[in-house]
Design an enzyme around this catalytic site. Structure first.
Site, PDB file in Angstrom:
ATOM      1  N   SER A  12       0.829  -1.206   0.000  1.00  0.00           N
ATOM      2  CA  SER A  12       0.000   0.000   0.000  1.00  0.00           C
ATOM      3  C   SER A  12       0.867   1.261   0.000  1.00  0.00           C
ATOM      4  CB  SER A  12      -0.880   0.009   1.249  1.00  0.00           C
ATOM      5  OG  SER A  12      -0.045  -0.048   2.391  1.00  0.00           O
ATOM      6  N   CYS A  75       2.457  -6.962   1.972  1.00  0.00           N
ATOM      7  CA  CYS A  75       1.476  -6.236   2.786  1.00  0.00           C
ATOM      8  C   CYS A  75       0.586  -7.260   3.473  1.00  0.00           C
ATOM      9  CB  CYS A  75       0.646  -5.336   1.874  1.00  0.00           C
ATOM     10  SG  CYS A  75      -0.706  -4.501   2.720  1.00  0.00           S
ATOM     11  N   THR A  77      -2.021  -6.624   5.365  1.00  0.00           N
ATOM     12  CA  THR A  77      -3.424  -6.202   5.312  1.00  0.00           C
ATOM     13  C   THR A  77      -4.070  -6.700   4.026  1.00  0.00           C
ATOM     14  OG1 THR A  77      -2.658  -4.230   6.465  1.00  0.00           O
ATOM     15  CG2 THR A  77      -4.921  -4.190   5.669  1.00  0.00           C
ATOM     16  N   CYS A 192       2.951  -6.074  10.115  1.00  0.00           N
ATOM     17  CA  CYS A 192       2.742  -5.045   9.092  1.00  0.00           C
ATOM     18  C   CYS A 192       4.138  -4.708   8.590  1.00  0.00           C
ATOM     19  CB  CYS A 192       2.076  -3.821   9.692  1.00  0.00           C
ATOM     20  SG  CYS A 192       2.051  -2.391   8.588  1.00  0.00           S
ATOM     21  N   THR A 193       4.291  -4.702   7.286  1.00  0.00           N
ATOM     22  CA  THR A 193       5.634  -4.526   6.724  1.00  0.00           C
ATOM     23  C   THR A 193       6.200  -3.131   6.959  1.00  0.00           C
ATOM     24  OG1 THR A 193       4.619  -4.056   4.579  1.00  0.00           O
ATOM     25  CG2 THR A 193       5.339  -6.319   4.983  1.00  0.00           C
TER      26      THR A 193
HETATM   27  N1  DGL Z   1       2.229  -2.444   4.966  1.00  0.00           N
HETATM   28  C1  DGL Z   1       0.906  -2.884   5.184  1.00  0.00           C
HETATM   29  C2  DGL Z   1       0.864  -4.210   5.941  1.00  0.00           C
HETATM   30  O1  DGL Z   1       1.816  -4.978   5.951  1.00  0.00           O
HETATM   31  C3  DGL Z   1      -0.199  -2.010   5.683  1.00  0.00           C
HETATM   32  C4  DGL Z   1      -0.205  -0.557   5.863  1.00  0.00           C
HETATM   33  C5  DGL Z   1      -1.556   0.029   5.534  1.00  0.00           C
HETATM   34  O2  DGL Z   1      -1.727   0.355   4.350  1.00  0.00           O
HETATM   35  O3  DGL Z   1      -2.429   0.150   6.415  1.00  0.00           O
HETATM   36  O4  DGL Z   1      -0.120  -4.551   6.523  1.00  0.00           O
END
Ligand code: DGL
Length: 265
Positions: A12, A75, A77, A192-193
């Site tokens: 994202s 990601c 999410t 979350c990355t």
């Molecule tokens: N980097 C994303 C993850 O690993 C999420 C960040 C987001 O867009 O809320 O969940």
């Protein structure tokens, strides 16, 4: 003539860079396309239906344009939701990023593990199933953080982030008596990355020391397994960075280390 596979890494925003740097280290010969869907950031604030409706057709366009040999959905999410849809729609191999609950619970001595992710990731049925299948008797605390991904993006952009803002998101991960190392939380899963971008701050602010689990090295190993051994040695192929908002690479210098020093097209 050696063949350089194209690996498309998708997130994202800028969090997927923490996965990219491990994949680049494992496959320095590949050509990289990093796509930040910043026009839709943060995914953690969108409903499940909205994320599926956004990511599945967008991935079709990206595959059509870049013809990758493999796609990493960097990601949590998105991965905890869209992997089956993507695999049903497209034939390219996909590697996802999901909360590392199994290794965390296998490793915990106090049997108390926390999973720090976006509000979306901790609500997912996928995440609950991981706990049912792999908690191995551990108490798993799910902590849905509303702002940490945005704070990580801001920090990477050079903005000052207060200790208080980080602590507000981090504190619920620490469960149990601070003075009893045998029963307090001993592992926090970075689900979350974006969060490894703040790892130094997280360690500094943690009320007691814990192990932080970042799944990026395991994802890089999976990518290498799927692609097979590299043929190009350490000869670097190029890299592209795409923001779906079409914004310019205003962070280019800060981003280069994640690409193994490549100059971005
Ligand atoms: N980097 C994303 C993850 O690993 C999420 C960040 C987001 O867009 O809320 O969940």
């Amino acid at each position: 003539m050696t063949y350089s596979p194209t690996i498309l890494v998708f997130d994202s925003g800028l969090g997927g860079l923490t996965v990219l740097r491990e994949v680049v280290a494992a496959r320095p010969d590949a050509h990289y396309v990093y796509v930040a869907d910043d026009a839709f950031f943060p995914y953690g604030h969108h409903s499940e239906d909205e994320i599926i409706a956004r990511v599945v057709p967008l991935m079709g366009e990206l595959i059509g344009t870049h013809d990758p040999d493999l796609v990493v959905i960097a990601c949590n999410t998105a991965s905890t939701l869209v992997m089956s849809h993507l695999r049903a729609a497209y034939s390219v191999p996909f590697v996802g990023t999901v909360p590392a609950i199994k290794p965390a619970c296998a490793q915990s001595k106090s049997r108390r593990v926390s999973v720090l992710g976006t509000k979306g990731t901790v609500k997912r049925e996928y995440t609950k199933a991981l706990i049912r299948d792999f908690a191995q008797g551990c108490e798993v605390t799910l902590v849905g953080s509303p702002e940490l991904a945005s704070l990580a993006e801001a920090a990477l952009g050079g903005q000052p982030i207060s200790d208080g803002d980080i602590l507000a998101e981090l504190t619920p991960c620490f469960v149990g008596d601070a003075d009893d190392a045998t029963s307090r939380t001993d592992i926090v899963v970075l689900a979350c990355t974006h969060y490894p971008l703040l790892l130094d701050r997280l360690k500094e602010l943690a009320p007691w020391p814990v192990d932080w689990i970042d799944p990026a090295p395991a994802i890089a190993r999976r990518v290498s397994d799927l692609l097979g051994p590299g043929t190009g040695g350490n000869v670097q192929s190029g890299a592209e960075m795409i923001f779906t908002s079409n914004r310019a690479h205003s962070l280019a210098a800060a981003l280069m280390p994640f690409f193994g020093g490549r100059v971005l097209a």
